[in-house]
Design a protein around this motif. Structure first.
Motif, mmCIF file in Angstrom:
data_model
loop_
_atom_site.group_PDB
_atom_site.id
_atom_site.type_symbol
_atom_site.label_atom_id
_atom_site.label_comp_id
_atom_site.label_asym_id
_atom_site.label_seq_id
_atom_site.Cartn_x
_atom_site.Cartn_y
_atom_site.Cartn_z
ATOM 1 N N ILE A 1 -20.392 38.791 -20.242
ATOM 2 C CA ILE A 1 -20.926 40.114 -20.591
ATOM 3 C C ILE A 1 -21.652 40.726 -19.403
ATOM 4 O O ILE A 1 -21.538 41.934 -19.138
ATOM 5 C CB ILE A 1 -21.879 40.015 -21.801
ATOM 6 N N ALA A 2 -22.401 39.906 -18.661
ATOM 7 C CA ALA A 2 -23.108 40.415 -17.477
ATOM 8 C C ALA A 2 -22.120 41.010 -16.479
ATOM 9 O O ALA A 2 -22.338 42.107 -15.943
ATOM 10 C CB ALA A 2 -23.915 39.291 -16.823
ATOM 11 N N GLY A 3 -21.022 40.290 -16.229
ATOM 12 C CA GLY A 3 -20.004 40.779 -15.295
ATOM 13 C C GLY A 3 -19.340 42.056 -15.769
ATOM 14 O O GLY A 3 -19.095 42.977 -14.982
ATOM 15 N N LEU A 4 -19.057 42.128 -17.059
ATOM 16 C CA LEU A 4 -18.418 43.321 -17.618
ATOM 17 C C LEU A 4 -19.341 44.536 -17.534
ATOM 18 O O LEU A 4 -18.894 45.650 -17.244
ATOM 19 C CB LEU A 4 -18.011 43.059 -19.072
ATOM 20 N N LEU A 5 -20.627 44.331 -17.779
ATOM 21 C CA LEU A 5 -21.592 45.431 -17.677
ATOM 22 C C LEU A 5 -21.667 45.965 -16.250
ATOM 23 O O LEU A 5 -21.662 47.182 -16.026
ATOM 24 C CB LEU A 5 -22.983 44.965 -18.119
ATOM 25 N N ILE A 6 -21.722 45.052 -15.279
ATOM 26 C CA ILE A 6 -21.840 45.449 -13.873
ATOM 27 C C ILE A 6 -20.637 46.276 -13.433
ATOM 28 O O ILE A 6 -20.781 47.291 -12.746
ATOM 29 C CB ILE A 6 -22.001 44.207 -12.981
ATOM 30 N N ILE B 1 -11.739 44.048 0.136
ATOM 31 C CA ILE B 1 -10.342 44.501 0.155
ATOM 32 C C ILE B 1 -10.094 45.585 -0.894
ATOM 33 O O ILE B 1 -8.957 45.944 -1.180
ATOM 34 C CB ILE B 1 -9.355 43.325 -0.033
ATOM 35 N N LYS B 2 -11.194 46.066 -1.491
ATOM 36 C CA LYS B 2 -11.165 47.216 -2.410
ATOM 37 C C LYS B 2 -10.452 46.917 -3.738
ATOM 38 O O LYS B 2 -9.734 47.766 -4.281
ATOM 39 C CB LYS B 2 -10.511 48.427 -1.734
ATOM 40 N N VAL B 3 -10.696 45.724 -4.286
ATOM 41 C CA VAL B 3 -10.228 45.438 -5.645
ATOM 42 C C VAL B 3 -11.156 46.169 -6.621
ATOM 43 O O VAL B 3 -12.377 46.102 -6.479
ATOM 44 C CB VAL B 3 -10.263 43.925 -5.933
ATOM 45 N N SER B 4 -10.606 46.885 -7.572
ATOM 46 C CA SER B 4 -11.436 47.630 -8.512
ATOM 47 C C SER B 4 -12.136 46.689 -9.488
ATOM 48 O O SER B 4 -11.584 45.672 -9.904
ATOM 49 C CB SER B 4 -10.575 48.632 -9.297
ATOM 50 N N LEU C 1 -26.036 48.222 -5.951
ATOM 51 C CA LEU C 1 -25.773 46.823 -6.273
ATOM 52 C C LEU C 1 -27.066 46.015 -6.420
ATOM 53 O O LEU C 1 -27.100 45.016 -7.134
ATOM 54 C CB LEU C 1 -24.884 46.195 -5.199
ATOM 55 N N LYS C 2 -28.127 46.460 -5.782
ATOM 56 C CA LYS C 2 -29.396 45.726 -5.905
ATOM 57 C C LYS C 2 -29.964 45.804 -7.319
ATOM 58 O O LYS C 2 -30.847 45.024 -7.681
ATOM 59 C CB LYS C 2 -30.415 46.256 -4.898
ATOM 60 N N SER C 3 -29.439 46.720 -8.127
ATOM 61 C CA SER C 3 -29.901 46.855 -9.511
ATOM 62 C C SER C 3 -29.602 45.610 -10.337
ATOM 63 O O SER C 3 -30.197 45.406 -11.399
ATOM 64 C CB SER C 3 -29.248 48.074 -10.173
ATOM 65 N N HIS D 1 -20.955 50.214 -13.103
ATOM 66 C CA HIS D 1 -20.158 50.449 -11.881
ATOM 67 C C HIS D 1 -20.947 50.184 -10.600
ATOM 68 O O HIS D 1 -20.739 50.843 -9.582
ATOM 69 C CB HIS D 1 -19.607 51.884 -11.868
ATOM 70 N N TRP D 2 -21.850 49.236 -10.638
ATOM 71 C CA TRP D 2 -22.660 48.906 -9.461
ATOM 72 C C TRP D 2 -21.834 48.279 -8.343
ATOM 73 O O TRP D 2 -22.207 48.362 -7.179
ATOM 74 C CB TRP D 2 -23.790 47.947 -9.846
ATOM 75 N N ASP D 3 -20.718 47.623 -8.704
ATOM 76 C CA ASP D 3 -19.906 46.958 -7.687
ATOM 77 C C ASP D 3 -18.721 47.801 -7.233
ATOM 78 O O ASP D 3 -17.845 47.308 -6.522
ATOM 79 C CB ASP D 3 -19.415 45.604 -8.206
ATOM 80 N N SER D 4 -18.681 49.060 -7.633
ATOM 81 C CA SER D 4 -17.634 49.966 -7.161
ATOM 82 C C SER D 4 -17.932 50.336 -5.707
ATOM 83 O O SER D 4 -19.072 50.192 -5.241
ATOM 84 C CB SER D 4 -17.602 51.239 -8.015
#
Length: 413
Positions: free
Chosen positions: A143-148, A246-249, A165-167, A153-156
Motif C-alpha cells: 500500500i505504501a508503494g502504491l500511494l507513492i 531509465i524513466k519507468v513510470s 520525493l523527500k515527502s 506521484h512523488w516518484d514521477s
C-alpha cells in the motif's frame, strides 16, 4: 485469539511494514537525485540497515527480554523514530542525513523482532496463526508503494525534479508516530528473562550455534548465505534508482509486485520443498537472482519493459526459496538446544555481515560505471551481481551434498 486482539496485531504489522516500505524502496532514488550522493555514499547509508541488524540482538536481548514489556519498548522506539524521520525529511546533504538514518535503523531493526514477540505471545498455535497476522505487514508495504506512485506521484520525473520525493520520510514519520502511540494499547508482553539472570553475549548473537559449522554442509550453506547477500544488496540499493533513471513510470508502485510475489511464493515453498528437497529449492532461489539481474541488464522502459516486470516479480522466488528455505534448514539442523542461537547467527551473518559487504560492493561498482556527466552504465551494474549469483549457485551445487536430506525435510514439513 479474540477478534480485538487479532485486529490490533494485524494493524501493528500493517503499520510496521508500511513505515519501512514508505521510504526504503525510494531511498536510492532520493540519495542519487535529491542529495546527489555517490555510489559509495549511498552504500554507507544503506549499510545502516546492517549495523542496525548487528546491534538489534543486544537491544532486544539486553532490554526487551529482561526489563520492560515488549509493546512499551516498541512504542518508545517508534516515537523516537518519528523524530528522526522528520530530521531526515529536513536534511539537505548526505553528511547531515547519515547520522539520522544510522540512529533510525539502530532503533527500527529491533522493532522487527519486537512485533513478532508481541504477536507470538498471544498465539496458541503460531505455525497456523502467525502467517494470517504477518501477511498484513506485506500488505502495508504494498500500500505504501502504491500511494507513492499512483496517489501522490512523488516518484514521477516531475515529483523527483521538484524535490517531492523527500515527502516519503514525512509520511513514514507520521505513521511511526501513530504506531508509537498505538503500541501502548497492544496486549501486554512482559519480559521472558529475569533481570538478575547472568547475561551471555554469545546467546544474544547466536555464537553458541557456531558449533554447527563443524558440519561441512551447514558451513557451505552458511558461506553461501553470506555471499548471496552481495547481489541482494544491489537490488535494495539500486533497483529504485535504476527504474527512475531509465524513466519507468510509477517505479515504486511497480516494485510492489515483488512483495505480492513474495507472499504468493511463500505458499509454494512447502510443496516445492517436499517434491524437490532443500538443495534444489535453494538452487532455484540462487538461479533466480542471476536471471533477474540479466533481465534488468537487457530490459528497458520501452518495448522490453516486460523484462523488468518479470525481474521484479522474481523477488518472491529469490527471497523465499533461499532465505525462508534457509531458515527451515537451519532450524532442522540446529535441534532444540541451538534453535534460537542458530537463527540469530544466520540473521547476523546475512543482514549484518553479508549485506554490509554487499552494499559496499554495490556502491563501488556503481561508482566505477558512472560517467563524469552522471550517467550510469546500468547494464554492467546488473551483469556483475548476476555473475556473482551464478558463481554462488555453482559453489553450492558442487559442494553441498546433504546426506541427511530426508530427515531434514521430514522435520521441516
Amino acid at each position: 485469539m479474540n477478534s480485538t486482539t487479532r485486529f490490533k496485531l494485524s494493524t501493528m504489522m500493517f503499520l510496521e511494514f508500511f513505515i519501512w516500505g514508505s521510504w526504503f524502496v525510494t531511498l536510492g532514488t532520493f540519495l542519487g537525485n535529491n542529495l546527489k550522493a555517490t555510489g559509495s555514499e549511498s552504500a554507507s547509508v544503506f549499510g545502516t540497515q546492517s549495523w542496525g541488524a548487528i546491534i538489534a540482538p543486544f537491544i532486544v536481548g539486553l532490554i526487551a527480554d529482561r526489563y520492560f514489556n515488549a509493546e512499551k519498548i516498541l512504542g518508545v522506539l517508534h516515537l523516537v523514530g518519528a523524530i528522526l524521520m522528520y530530521q531526515m525529511y529536513n536534511a539537505t546533504d548526505v553528511s547531515v542525513f547519515y547520522p539520522y538514518v544510522l540512529g533510525y535503523m539502530i532503533l527500527f531493526m529491533p522493532t522487527l523482532a519486537l512485533v513478532n514477540s508481541v504477536s507470538f505471545n498471544q498465539m496458541q498455535d503460531p505455525e497456523k496463526e502467525f502467517s494470517k497476522i504477518r501477511v498484513w505487514g506485506t500488505i502495508g508495504w504494498i500500500i505504501a508503494g502504491l500511494l507513492i506512485s499512483f496517489v501522490f506521484h512523488w516518484d514521477s520525473p516531475e515529483g523527483i525534479q521538484s524535490g517531492l520525493l523527500k515527502s516519503t520520510f514525512l509520511m513514514a514519520g507520521i505513521v511511526s508516530l501513530a504506531l508509537g502511540l498505538f503500541s501502548f494499547t497492544l496486549p501486554k508482553t512482559p519480559p521472558k528473562v529475569s533481570s538478575t539472570e547472568k547475561i551471555k553475549v554469545g546467546d544474544l548473537i547466536g555464537l553458541d550455534a557456531l558449533k554447527l559449522l563443524k558440519d561441512k554442509n551447514f558451513a557451505i550453506f552458511f558461506i553461501s548465505a553470506i555471499l548471496i547477500c552481495i547481489p541482494l544488496a544491489f537490488y535494495y540499493q539500486n533497483a529504485g534508482l535504476f527504474l527512475a533513471d531509465i524513466k519507468v513510470s510509477n517505479p515504486t508502485g511497480k516494485m510492489a509486485i515483488g512483495q505480492i510475489s513474495e507472499a504468493l511464493f511463500l505458499l509454494a515453498i512447502p510443496v516445492f520443498f517436499s517434491k524437490y528437497g532443500f538443495k534444489k529449492t535453494i538452487l532455484v532461489g540462487m538461479l533466480a537472482w542471476a536471471l533477474r539481474y540479466v533481465l534488468f541488464a537487457f530490459g528497458n522502459a520501452g518495448d522490453l519493459s516486460f523484462m523488468l516486470i518479470i525481474g521484479i516479480a522474481l523477488h518472491g522466488v529469490c527471497y523465499d526459496f533461499f532465505f525462508v528455505s534457509g531458515q527451515i534448514y537451519t532450524n532442522s539442523k540446529a535441534g532444540e538446544k541451538y534453535k534460537s542461537s542458530a537463527q540469530g547467527l544466520i540473521t547476523l551473518a546475512t543482514y549484518g555481515v553479508g549485506m554490509l559487504i554487499g552494499f559496499e560492493v554495490a556502491g563501488m561498482i556503481t561508482d566505477t560505471y558512472k560517467a563524469a556527466n552522471g550517467a550510469v552504465d546500468w547494464k554492467m551494474v546488473w551483469i556483475i551481481p548476476a555473475g556473482i549469483a551464478a558463481a554462488v549457485f555453482l559453489l553450492f551445487a558442487v559442494l553441498f551434498n546433504d546426506k541427511t536430506k530426508s530427515e531434514i525435510e521430514a522435520k521441516a514439513l
